[in-house]
Design a protein around this motif. Structure first.
Motif, PDB file in Angstrom:
ATOM      1  N   ALA A 138       0.892  -1.404  -0.082  1.00 55.20           N
ATOM      2  CA  ALA A 138      -0.047   0.010  -0.090  1.00 55.20           C
ATOM      3  C   ALA A 138       0.709   1.188   0.027  1.00 55.20           C
ATOM      4  O   ALA A 138       2.160   1.072   0.397  1.00 55.20           O
ATOM      5  N   THR A 139       0.194   2.277  -0.471  1.00 59.02           N
ATOM      6  CA  THR A 139       1.062   3.769  -0.513  1.00 59.02           C
ATOM      7  C   THR A 139       0.149   4.869   0.137  1.00 59.02           C
ATOM      8  O   THR A 139      -0.904   4.656  -0.419  1.00 59.02           O
ATOM      9  N   VAL A 140       0.733   5.661   0.886  1.00 61.09           N
ATOM     10  CA  VAL A 140      -0.272   6.565   1.165  1.00 61.09           C
ATOM     11  C   VAL A 140       0.823   8.054   1.076  1.00 61.09           C
ATOM     12  O   VAL A 140       1.872   7.982   1.229  1.00 61.09           O
ATOM     13  N   LYS A 141       0.003   8.664   0.261  1.00 62.85           N
ATOM     14  CA  LYS A 141       0.704  10.224  -0.155  1.00 62.85           C
ATOM     15  C   LYS A 141       0.012  11.378   0.429  1.00 62.85           C
ATOM     16  O   LYS A 141      -1.399  11.374   0.457  1.00 62.85           O
ATOM     17  N   TRP A 142       0.801  12.242   1.056  1.00 63.49           N
ATOM     18  CA  TRP A 142       0.156  13.402   1.628  1.00 63.49           C
ATOM     19  C   TRP A 142      -0.338  14.461   0.494  1.00 63.49           C
ATOM     20  O   TRP A 142       0.393  14.404  -0.565  1.00 63.49           O
ATOM     21  N   VAL A 143      -1.382  14.848   0.618  1.00 70.54           N
ATOM     22  CA  VAL A 143      -2.117  15.833  -0.159  1.00 70.54           C
ATOM     23  C   VAL A 143      -1.437  17.365   0.270  1.00 70.54           C
ATOM     24  O   VAL A 143      -0.961  18.174  -0.458  1.00 70.54           O
ATOM     25  N   ASP A 144      -2.433  17.685   1.380  1.00 65.96           N
ATOM     26  CA  ASP A 144      -2.039  18.942   1.947  1.00 65.96           C
ATOM     27  C   ASP A 144      -2.575  18.940   3.226  1.00 65.96           C
ATOM     28  O   ASP A 144      -3.476  18.192   3.636  1.00 65.96           O
TER      29      ASP A 144
END
Length: 140
Positions: A3-9
């Motif tokens: 899984a990948t978790v990416k910061w948006v803002d």
């Protein structure tokens, strides 16, 4: 599993599963979020409910029970302070169907809790007290 978790803002993140599905996670405004997605700890609780529900439905289907609806309502308590892990979770299964056999529903919930649900077993090993109950309903 990947899984990948990416910061948006702010406090918003996009999580993508290895199977290609995405979910938005966000925090409340007082923590820098905009309340545009579920909280990460809510995701954990939803994952527990999904894992156990998957097991319950699989067991009831194999037992040839005519289930028309199955849901689990989860109530969780968390420790005070930081970190604030779950301390107690209660799972109330509401299973609806025609001529459902109570021993089969009871067995499905018990087997999920004690043998099959990886999420439940992992959380219990970490000290979370998890309890289960069930209700059987007839279709209206």
């Amino acid at each position: 599993m990947h899984a990948t978790v990416k910061w948006v803002d702010g406090a918003q993140f996009i999580g993508e599963s290895g199977s290609g599905h995405s979910v938005v996670m966000d925090g409340p405004p007082d923590h820098g979020g905009r309340n545009l997605g579920v909280r990460p700890m809510e995701m954990l609780l939803l994952g527990l409910g999904g894992c156990s529900s998957f097991d319950v439905m699989s067991i009831l289907t194999k037992a040839r029970q005519a289930v028309t609806d199955c849901r689990v309502e989860l109530e969780a308590e968390r420790a005070e302070g930081v970190p604030s892990p779950f301390t107690k979770i209660h799972m109330q299964f509401i299973v609806t169907g025609k001529d459902l056999k109570e021993p089969q529903v009871k067995r499905a919930v018990e087997l999920s809790a004690t043998k099959y649900c990886s999420a439940s077993i992992m959380l219990e090993a970490g000290g979370v007290e998890i309890t289960h109950s069930y209700e059987i309903r007839s279709p209206d």
